[in-house]
Design an enzyme around this catalytic site. Structure first.
Site, PDB file in Angstrom:
ATOM      1  N   PHE A  11     -21.630  23.013  -2.375  1.00 27.69           N
ATOM      2  CA  PHE A  11     -21.137  24.088  -3.249  1.00 27.69           C
ATOM      3  C   PHE A  11     -19.612  24.254  -3.147  1.00 27.69           C
ATOM      4  O   PHE A  11     -18.868  24.023  -4.112  1.00 27.69           O
ATOM      5  CB  PHE A  11     -21.879  25.377  -2.886  1.00 27.69           C
ATOM      6  N   ASP A  32     -20.134  12.585   2.339  1.00 32.11           N
ATOM      7  CA  ASP A  32     -21.214  13.580   2.274  1.00 32.11           C
ATOM      8  C   ASP A  32     -22.544  12.868   2.509  1.00 32.11           C
ATOM      9  O   ASP A  32     -22.794  11.803   1.946  1.00 32.11           O
ATOM     10  CB  ASP A  32     -21.211  14.273   0.898  1.00 32.11           C
ATOM     11  N   ALA A  81     -18.573  19.922   5.704  1.00 24.82           N
ATOM     12  CA  ALA A  81     -19.951  19.480   5.949  1.00 24.82           C
ATOM     13  C   ALA A  81     -20.630  20.370   6.970  1.00 24.82           C
ATOM     14  O   ALA A  81     -20.100  20.598   8.059  1.00 24.82           O
ATOM     15  CB  ALA A  81     -19.956  18.035   6.431  1.00 24.82           C
ATOM     16  N   THR A 133     -16.939  30.448   8.860  1.00 24.94           N
ATOM     17  CA  THR A 133     -17.555  31.610   8.229  1.00 24.94           C
ATOM     18  C   THR A 133     -17.241  32.902   8.971  1.00 24.94           C
ATOM     19  O   THR A 133     -16.993  32.884  10.187  1.00 24.94           O
ATOM     20  CB  THR A 133     -19.083  31.400   8.192  1.00 24.94           C
ATOM     21  N   ASP A 134     -17.336  34.029   8.258  1.00 29.11           N
ATOM     22  CA  ASP A 134     -17.186  35.330   8.917  1.00 29.11           C
ATOM     23  C   ASP A 134     -18.394  35.673   9.794  1.00 29.11           C
ATOM     24  O   ASP A 134     -18.329  36.579  10.628  1.00 29.11           O
ATOM     25  CB  ASP A 134     -16.947  36.448   7.879  1.00 29.11           C
ATOM     26  N   GLU A 135     -19.508  34.939   9.598  1.00 27.86           N
ATOM     27  CA  GLU A 135     -20.725  35.286  10.338  1.00 27.86           C
ATOM     28  C   GLU A 135     -20.586  35.076  11.841  1.00 27.86           C
ATOM     29  O   GLU A 135     -21.383  35.599  12.620  1.00 27.86           O
ATOM     30  CB  GLU A 135     -21.915  34.482   9.821  1.00 27.86           C
ATOM     31  N   TYR A 159     -27.718  29.706  12.574  1.00 21.26           N
ATOM     32  CA  TYR A 159     -26.620  29.173  11.751  1.00 21.26           C
ATOM     33  C   TYR A 159     -25.269  29.630  12.295  1.00 21.26           C
ATOM     34  O   TYR A 159     -24.375  28.811  12.551  1.00 21.26           O
ATOM     35  CB  TYR A 159     -26.782  29.616  10.292  1.00 21.26           C
ATOM     36  N   LYS A 163     -22.102  27.526  13.930  1.00 26.14           N
ATOM     37  CA  LYS A 163     -20.735  27.521  13.383  1.00 26.14           C
ATOM     38  C   LYS A 163     -19.744  28.023  14.441  1.00 26.14           C
ATOM     39  O   LYS A 163     -18.629  27.514  14.551  1.00 26.14           O
ATOM     40  CB  LYS A 163     -20.654  28.392  12.125  1.00 26.14           C
ATOM     41  N   HIS A 295     -31.495  40.224  10.684  1.00 20.69           N
ATOM     42  CA  HIS A 295     -30.597  40.352   9.530  1.00 20.69           C
ATOM     43  C   HIS A 295     -29.316  41.125   9.881  1.00 20.69           C
ATOM     44  O   HIS A 295     -29.380  42.300  10.263  1.00 20.69           O
ATOM     45  CB  HIS A 295     -31.361  41.100   8.425  1.00 20.69           C
TER      46      HIS A 295
HETATM   47  P1  NAD Z   1     -23.620  23.607   1.165  1.00 22.10           P
HETATM   48  O1  NAD Z   1     -24.863  23.679   1.982  1.00 22.10           O
HETATM   49  O2  NAD Z   1     -23.665  23.917  -0.285  1.00 22.10           O
HETATM   50  O3  NAD Z   1     -22.976  22.145   1.295  1.00 22.10           O
HETATM   51  C1  NAD Z   1     -22.917  21.452   2.501  1.00 22.10           C
HETATM   52  C2  NAD Z   1     -22.633  19.988   2.180  1.00 22.10           C
HETATM   53  O4  NAD Z   1     -22.537  19.273   3.423  1.00 22.10           O
HETATM   54  C3  NAD Z   1     -23.729  19.311   1.361  1.00 22.10           C
HETATM   55  O5  NAD Z   1     -23.175  18.546   0.323  1.00 22.10           O
HETATM   56  C4  NAD Z   1     -24.428  18.413   2.365  1.00 22.10           C
HETATM   57  O6  NAD Z   1     -25.000  17.243   1.788  1.00 22.10           O
HETATM   58  C5  NAD Z   1     -23.298  18.082   3.321  1.00 22.10           C
HETATM   59  N1  NAD Z   1     -23.751  17.719   4.668  1.00 22.10           N
HETATM   60  C6  NAD Z   1     -24.701  18.353   5.410  1.00 22.10           C
HETATM   61  N2  NAD Z   1     -24.842  17.725   6.595  1.00 22.10           N
HETATM   62  C7  NAD Z   1     -23.955  16.693   6.596  1.00 22.10           C
HETATM   63  C8  NAD Z   1     -23.611  15.715   7.543  1.00 22.10           C
HETATM   64  N3  NAD Z   1     -24.220  15.626   8.742  1.00 22.10           N
HETATM   65  N4  NAD Z   1     -22.651  14.807   7.233  1.00 22.10           N
HETATM   66  C9  NAD Z   1     -22.042  14.853   6.023  1.00 22.10           C
HETATM   67  N5  NAD Z   1     -22.333  15.763   5.082  1.00 22.10           N
HETATM   68  C10 NAD Z   1     -23.272  16.686   5.376  1.00 22.10           C
HETATM   69  O7  NAD Z   1     -22.573  24.532   1.911  1.00 22.10           O
HETATM   70  P2  NAD Z   1     -21.372  25.395   1.315  1.00 22.10           P
HETATM   71  O8  NAD Z   1     -21.896  26.721   0.947  1.00 22.10           O
HETATM   72  O9  NAD Z   1     -20.647  24.580   0.337  1.00 22.10           O
HETATM   73  O10 NAD Z   1     -20.495  25.588   2.623  1.00 22.10           O
HETATM   74  C11 NAD Z   1     -19.493  24.632   2.972  1.00 22.10           C
HETATM   75  C12 NAD Z   1     -18.867  25.038   4.289  1.00 22.10           C
HETATM   76  O11 NAD Z   1     -18.294  26.347   4.152  1.00 22.10           O
HETATM   77  C13 NAD Z   1     -19.860  25.147   5.437  1.00 22.10           C
HETATM   78  O12 NAD Z   1     -19.231  24.662   6.600  1.00 22.10           O
HETATM   79  C14 NAD Z   1     -20.154  26.625   5.564  1.00 22.10           C
HETATM   80  O13 NAD Z   1     -20.489  26.967   6.894  1.00 22.10           O
HETATM   81  C15 NAD Z   1     -18.821  27.223   5.150  1.00 22.10           C
HETATM   82  N6  NAD Z   1     -18.874  28.564   4.529  1.00 22.10           N
HETATM   83  C16 NAD Z   1     -19.736  28.808   3.493  1.00 22.10           C
HETATM   84  C17 NAD Z   1     -19.717  30.060   2.872  1.00 22.10           C
HETATM   85  C18 NAD Z   1     -20.619  30.387   1.704  1.00 22.10           C
HETATM   86  O14 NAD Z   1     -20.665  31.555   1.287  1.00 22.10           O
HETATM   87  N7  NAD Z   1     -21.340  29.439   1.128  1.00 22.10           N
HETATM   88  C19 NAD Z   1     -18.838  31.051   3.335  1.00 22.10           C
HETATM   89  C20 NAD Z   1     -17.978  30.759   4.407  1.00 22.10           C
HETATM   90  C21 NAD Z   1     -18.007  29.500   4.985  1.00 22.10           C
HETATM   91  O1  DAU Z   2     -20.730  35.267   5.122  1.00 19.17           O
HETATM   92  C1  DAU Z   2     -20.583  33.903   4.852  1.00 19.17           C
HETATM   93  C2  DAU Z   2     -21.944  33.256   4.757  1.00 19.17           C
HETATM   94  O2  DAU Z   2     -22.508  33.674   3.522  1.00 19.17           O
HETATM   95  C3  DAU Z   2     -21.895  31.727   4.844  1.00 19.17           C
HETATM   96  O3  DAU Z   2     -21.408  31.359   6.106  1.00 19.17           O
HETATM   97  C4  DAU Z   2     -23.277  31.128   4.604  1.00 19.17           C
HETATM   98  O4  DAU Z   2     -23.198  29.715   4.587  1.00 19.17           O
HETATM   99  C5  DAU Z   2     -23.788  31.620   3.272  1.00 19.17           C
HETATM  100  O5  DAU Z   2     -25.103  31.132   3.047  1.00 19.17           O
HETATM  101  C6  DAU Z   2     -23.781  33.148   3.229  1.00 19.17           C
HETATM  102  O6  DAU Z   2     -24.759  33.691   4.150  1.00 19.17           O
HETATM  103  P1  DAU Z   2     -25.682  34.941   3.759  1.00 19.17           P
HETATM  104  O7  DAU Z   2     -26.895  34.908   4.610  1.00 19.17           O
HETATM  105  O8  DAU Z   2     -24.904  36.208   3.716  1.00 19.17           O
HETATM  106  O9  DAU Z   2     -26.030  34.519   2.230  1.00 19.17           O
HETATM  107  P2  DAU Z   2     -27.394  34.568   1.402  1.00 19.17           P
HETATM  108  O10 DAU Z   2     -27.029  34.291  -0.024  1.00 19.17           O
HETATM  109  O11 DAU Z   2     -28.467  33.752   2.020  1.00 19.17           O
HETATM  110  O12 DAU Z   2     -27.805  36.104   1.500  1.00 19.17           O
HETATM  111  C7  DAU Z   2     -26.920  37.126   1.065  1.00 19.17           C
HETATM  112  C8  DAU Z   2     -27.583  38.453   1.377  1.00 19.17           C
HETATM  113  O13 DAU Z   2     -28.740  38.595   0.530  1.00 19.17           O
HETATM  114  C9  DAU Z   2     -28.112  38.547   2.801  1.00 19.17           C
HETATM  115  O14 DAU Z   2     -27.945  39.881   3.278  1.00 19.17           O
HETATM  116  C10 DAU Z   2     -29.589  38.220   2.671  1.00 19.17           C
HETATM  117  C11 DAU Z   2     -29.929  38.724   1.295  1.00 19.17           C
HETATM  118  N1  DAU Z   2     -31.001  37.953   0.573  1.00 19.17           N
HETATM  119  C12 DAU Z   2     -30.882  36.619   0.489  1.00 19.17           C
HETATM  120  C13 DAU Z   2     -31.849  35.871  -0.169  1.00 19.17           C
HETATM  121  C14 DAU Z   2     -31.743  34.370  -0.244  1.00 19.17           C
HETATM  122  C15 DAU Z   2     -32.026  38.656  -0.043  1.00 19.17           C
HETATM  123  O15 DAU Z   2     -32.108  39.892   0.012  1.00 19.17           O
HETATM  124  N2  DAU Z   2     -32.983  37.921  -0.699  1.00 19.17           N
HETATM  125  C16 DAU Z   2     -32.944  36.554  -0.778  1.00 19.17           C
HETATM  126  O16 DAU Z   2     -33.886  35.951  -1.373  1.00 19.17           O
END
Ligand code: NAD
Ligand code: DAU
Length: 353
Positions: A11, A32, A81, A133-135, A159, A163, A295
């Site tokens: 993403f 990837d 990744a 991540t902020d988590e 998770y 991280k 949660h």
């Molecule tokens: P995502 O799950 O959409 O994408 C992860 C990608 O990494 C995928 O394309 C997957 O194929 C690839 N991947 C997984 N394992 C791998 C490996 N061993 N080697 C090579 N590629 C691999 O994740 P995202 O939401 O795009 O998040 C990207 C990064 O940003 C992550 O490190 C995540 O922790 C961080 N992040 C995400 C969010 C969010 O809200 N989505 C917020 C803050 C930080």
């Molecule tokens: O804060 C950054 C993080 O945000 C990233 O590091 C993670 O990769 C990313 O997945 C995201 O984590 P969250 O757990 O916050 O995201 P998610 O979209 O899974 O859930 C957002 C909120 O919604 C969380 O409080 C859980 C809730 N939720 C989620 C799903 C999938 C629901 O209530 N119902 C659902 O079906």
């Protein structure tokens, strides 16, 4: 000149690669593993573009990563990744330890070996940017101040613990070996190409399909939402001007409860994709379901360091970003159909029953 991006079919990584090549001619080598979350459809517009070199492989594969670094000699590595979905980490934490901890360690060792062989000038200019991540900071109470970079690490899910471990490895490789590492800790992203296991795309697609909109617990949990293109611009800025060894919080100043987020999406869909029966409202599909174990109740980011030191601020408000996002999903049903594979349906059945 080139950069190596890992996880660039996911993403945020996918959005980053698209944005990068829209603004620069510098080659992107994109490594990837194409896990369930990686989709080459996201990068379809780059299929014939010589500036994009896609390599399917694992960040933990030392032989492959060493060879890629030697061949392309990137001036920077940006590590997206990861296994990224909290719910999946609760069902099966093993993959998270493997990629986010062991994989990051192997990547660090490859990068350290490569960096050590560069000329003095190349070594000084090189950067490894780790996207985190902020988590890692854990959960806030309603009245707590938002997370600063000095907030103590207190990860609560498999998770976030994985991280946090990767962040610590980055820190140690900088401190011990001098590797020029930058780490960003960002809040919840949303926008185009978001895999529909996460809250926002899941709710959009379930609503359109007439399915329940699952809200964990009472929906009062708070997240800070950032439009993905703002995250990409923050990463570019930190890469350009960040100080090695420093960490930067990235956030949108958009704290919302999950229930508010879901109601906002429903209202936008009522406007942009009204149902055949004009008396029906998408919010009628909201269904409160069992809470996520452990949660986290609230995340909030203080992004003032990034603004003060590097002049970055998000461009989108939540209202503008969520409207663009809903419109994008309505216009890209083909992308959705392609990523909603059998593996995706298996996950939905396993998790939501
Ligand atoms: P995502 O799950 O959409 O994408 C992860 C990608 O990494 C995928 O394309 C997957 O194929 C690839 N991947 C997984 N394992 C791998 C490996 N061993 N080697 C090579 N590629 C691999 O994740 P995202 O939401 O795009 O998040 C990207 C990064 O940003 C992550 O490190 C995540 O922790 C961080 N992040 C995400 C969010 C969010 O809200 N989505 C917020 C803050 C930080
Ligand atoms: O804060 C950054 C993080 O945000 C990233 O590091 C993670 O990769 C990313 O997945 C995201 O984590 P969250 O757990 O916050 O995201 P998610 O979209 O899974 O859930 C957002 C909120 O919604 C969380 O409080 C859980 C809730 N939720 C989620 C799903 C999938 C629901 O209530 N119902 C659902 O079906």
């Amino acid at each position: 000149m080139s950069i190596l991006v890992t996880g660039g079919a996911g993403f945020i990584g996918g959005n980053f690669v698209l944005d990068w090549l829209a603004q620069s001619d510098e080659t992107v080598v994109n490594l990837d593993a194409l896990s369930y979350a990686g989709n080459l459809d996201t990068l379809k517009s780059l299929e014939q573009d010589p500036r994009h070199v896609f390599v399917r492989g694992d960040i933990g594969d030392r032989v492959l990563v060493d060879a890629l670094l030697a061949e392309h000699r990137p001036r920077a590595v940006i590590n997206f990744a990861a296994e990224s979905h909290v719910d999946r980490s609760i069902h099966g934490p093993g993959d998270f330890i493997q990629t986010n901890v062991v994989g990051t360690f192997n990547l660090l060792e490859s990068v350290r070996g490569y960096w050590g062989q560069l000329t003095d000038a190349e070594r000084a200019a090189f950067r490894l940017l780790h996207v985190s991540t902020d988590e890692v900071y854990g959960s806030l109470s309603p009245d707590d101040a938002p997370f600063t970079e000095n907030h103590r690490y207190q990860p609560n899910s498999p998770y976030s613990a994985s991280k946090a471990a990767s962040d610590h490895l980055m820190r140690a490789w900088h401190h011990t070996y001098g590797l020029p590492v930058l780490t960003t800790n960002c809040s919840n992203n949303y926008g185009p190409y978001h895999f529909p296991e996460k809250l926002i795309p899941l709710v959009i697609l379930n609503a359109l399909a007439g399915k329940p909109l699952p809200i964990y617990g009472d929906g009062s949990q708070v997240r800070d939402w950032l439009y993905v293109k703002d995250h990409c611009s923050a990463i570019r800025r930190v890469l350009e001007a960040g100080t090695p060894g420093e960490t930067y919080n990235v956030g949108g100043w958009n704290e919302k409860t999950n229930l508010d987020v879901v109601k906002t999406i429903c209202a936008l869909l009522d406007e942009l994709a009204p149902q055949a029966d004009p008396t029906r409202r998408y919010a009628e599909q909201i269904a409160f379901v069992a809470d996520r174990p452990g949660h986290d109740s609230r995340y909030a980011i203080d992004a003032r360091k990034l603004e003060r030191e590097l002049g970055w601020r998000p461009q989108e408000t939540f209202d503008s970003g969520i409207r663009k996002t809903v419109a994008w999903y309505l216009q890209h049903q083909d992308w959705v159909a392609n990523v909603s594979s059998g593996a995706y349906r298996d996950w939905v059945n396993q998790h939501y029953g």
